[in-house]
Scaffold this active site. Structure first.
Site, PDB file in Angstrom:
ATOM      1  CE  LYS A 269      65.785  42.995  23.280  1.00  0.00           C
ATOM      2  NZ  LYS A 269      65.803  43.189  24.690  1.00  0.00           N
ATOM      3  CG  ASP A 274      67.482  37.332  25.662  1.00  0.00           C
ATOM      4  OD1 ASP A 274      68.592  37.041  25.473  1.00  0.00           O
ATOM      5  OD2 ASP A 274      67.442  38.385  26.714  1.00  0.00           O
ATOM      6  CE  LYS A 281      67.101  36.936  29.180  1.00  0.00           C
ATOM      7  NZ  LYS A 281      67.069  37.974  29.830  1.00  0.00           N
ATOM      8  CG  ASP A 292      63.851  40.354  24.581  1.00  0.00           C
ATOM      9  OD1 ASP A 292      63.406  41.301  25.020  1.00  0.00           O
ATOM     10  OD2 ASP A 292      65.169  40.120  24.598  1.00  0.00           O
ATOM     11  CG  ASP A 351      70.512  38.674  29.533  1.00  0.00           C
ATOM     12  OD1 ASP A 351      69.958  38.441  28.472  1.00  0.00           O
ATOM     13  OD2 ASP A 351      69.935  38.720  30.728  1.00  0.00           O
ATOM     14  CD  GLU A 353      69.609  40.294  24.333  1.00  0.00           C
ATOM     15  OE1 GLU A 353      68.321  40.825  24.068  1.00  0.00           O
ATOM     16  OE2 GLU A 353      69.951  40.359  25.504  1.00  0.00           O
ATOM     17  NE  ARG A 355      71.850  47.286  26.732  1.00  0.00           N
ATOM     18  CZ  ARG A 355      71.798  47.535  28.078  1.00  0.00           C
ATOM     19  NH1 ARG A 355      72.713  48.084  28.604  1.00  0.00           N
ATOM     20  NH2 ARG A 355      71.065  46.717  28.852  1.00  0.00           N
TER      21      ARG A 355
END
Length: 502
Positions: A269, A274, A281, A292, A351, A353, A355
């Site tokens: 990933k 993020d 968030k 991230d 959020d 995102e 995956r």
């Protein structure tokens, strides 16, 4: 980074600070770290009678301790440990003691140290040296003053051959750079910049090819997940494929058709930052979101380490890279995306995102590489942290039991341990959508780590698949064990050890 070197110890003087090099007779003088794991070491203790008595008395009370003695202008340190405990536990205790030693070295203004100790096993010495390498790292490039670092470690050559020491250092070097990448803020390492850096490194490594796909190419592939997450960002996405083929009798860059020769595909990933997108968030959760992309940094580092040490494996890393922002034409809840493999996905939370970009990369691996196994690593869910805290990796598998058991074995050895979560078919119901094939987040607050894994497993189809959720261990807010605050490089040693078993 610490400079590790080997010395041949012929004689050690009574002060414990001078060594006679058996190759050329030169005298090596320095601070000394003596490892005392069992009573075999007593024959060579560089101490006076009273000091020997003190050490033995302390070991009768508790075998785990550190002592220091002044041998002006040098220092003599004793690291006592219990070698009769299980091997993995002994080695981890030595790694963790490295941080305590470094604090003592800093207080004593020690910049170099020699390491020896009769009766200590090579793997125990290696664990200590690894701990020193991990613990000495800190993210310094934005500081106006250079903090303390240990500069040189000389090691008794009876423990290792030169090539063994060099191989360990090359692995530690890749962990160092993994941590640097994860610690860098997005202002200095966005998706295009990271892709360029990976391509530059790959160009200097034998057996490694790097393919960097820009936004136009990603659009031609119809990677709906990666493109959707990128829609709110001013920075273009990248999709990077790193391939190292060190398998015997294979040709560089040749796709495998025989299952036994098919590559191991590593998917990481790469969310460079993020914000959560339109499901933005709250402030406390947005802090440290530069981390991230730790999954992508991990997988790239594993491939580079395998190439550095010429492991006889065929491995491909697939790294989707973008940041996630709420600007421009940002994707929104209720959007329905068409992924690379044609699966439609209802967005219920922007959020969730990571995956989405991983799913495109996994599907690409299935279609283009006939993988023997797909392993992904991602800072994916806060649910994983809440479930097991910061002590290990949440792991799931689909058709990948053999690979998971190998990873568990390595995880115990290097102390990057795995906690297995179930992938029961009942969890499929939680990601079913009324409007698309899947939804990108479960329909209940429970089992968040598992539903994320189930979502990704859909795109692996029948290929053996292992999912590693490294959310709790990729980045530490506070110092922990042998890591200072910041990126840990957790997972590189695990996956490198797994590749060594192939």
């Amino acid at each position: 980074m610490i400079n590790f070197e080997l010395i041949d110890v012929d004689k050690m003087n009574a002060q414990g600070i001078a060594f006679r090099n058996s190759r050329n007779g030169d005298l090596y003088e320095s601070n000394l770290l003596f490892l005392y794991g069992d009573e075999t070491a007593e024959r060579t203790l560089p101490l006076g009678k009273k000091e020997v008595a003190l050490v033995k008395e302390r070991r009768e009370e508790n075998k785990d301790f550190i002592l220091s003695f002044d041998r002006l202008p040098y220092h003599l340190y004793f690291l006592s440990f219990d070698s009769e405990k299980p091997a993995a536990e002994v080695q981890e205790s030595l790694r963790r003691n490295a941080m305590k030693l470094l604090k003592q070295f800093e207080a004593d203004r020690v910049n170099e140290i020699a390491v020896c100790g009769a009766g200590t096993l090579p793997e125990e010495v290696a664990a200590l040296l690894e701990g020193l390498s991990l613990a000495d790292y800190s993210f310094d490039r934005y500081k106006s003053k250079d903090p303390y670092h240990l500069q040189r470690v000389a090691v008794d050559s009876t423990y290792f051959k030169a090539e063994e020491m060099e191989a360990m250092q090359r692995l530690w070097n890749r962990i160092y750079w993994c941590r640097e990448w994860v610690n860098l803020p997005v202002q200095d390492l966005n998706a295009p910049a990271f892709a360029d850096e990976l391509a530059s490194i790959a160009a200097d490594l034998e057996g490694v090819t790097c393919t960097v796909m820009d936004k136009r190419q990603i659009e031609s592939l119809r990677m709906g997940g990666l493109l959707a997450v990128n829609r709110g960002s001013v920075d273009e996405p990248r999709f990077v494929v790193l391939e190292y083929n060190g398998a015997k009798g294979s040709e560089k860059g040749v796709k495998r058709t025989n299952e036994a020769e098919s590559p191991i595909c590593l998917v990481g990933k790469g969310i460079m930052y993020d914000t959560g997108g339109l499901n933005i968030k709250p402030g406390d959760y947005m802090q440290e979101m530069k981390s991230d992309m730790a999954g992508a940094a991990t997988m790239a580092s594993v491939v580079f380490a395998a190439a550095d040490n010429k492991l006889p494996v065929h491995v491909v890393a697939l790294l989707p890279l973008t940041d996630s922002r709420p600007g421009f034409n940002a994707y929104a809840a209720d959007d329905i995306l068409t992924m690379y493999d044609g699966t439609t996905v209802e967005v219920v939370n922007t959020d969730a995102e990571g995956r989405l970009i991983l799913a495109d990369a996994i599907a690409y691996a299935v279609k283009n590489y006939n993988p023997r196994v797909i392993i992904d690593a991602a800072t994916l869910t806060g649910a994983a942290v809440r479930a097991i805290s910061t002590f290990g990796i949440a792991v799931m598998e689909q058709n990948g039991r053999r690979e998971l058991e190998m990873l568990k074995l390595v995880g115990e050895q290097v102390y990057e341990r795995l906690v297995e979560f179930p992938m029961w078919k009942e969890y499929d119901e939680l990601i079913k959508s009324d409007y698309a094939d899947l939804r990108n987040s479960g329909n209940t607050p429970q089992a968040g780590t598992i539903t994320a894994g189930k979502f990704l497993a859909h795109f692996a189809k029948d290929v053996p698949y292992v999912h590693l959720d490294i959310a709790g261990v990729a980045y530490f807010t506070k110092a922990q064990h042998c890591w200072r605050p910041g990126a840990s490089g957790y997972g590189v040693r695990l996956l490198y050890g797994y590749l060594q078993m192939q």
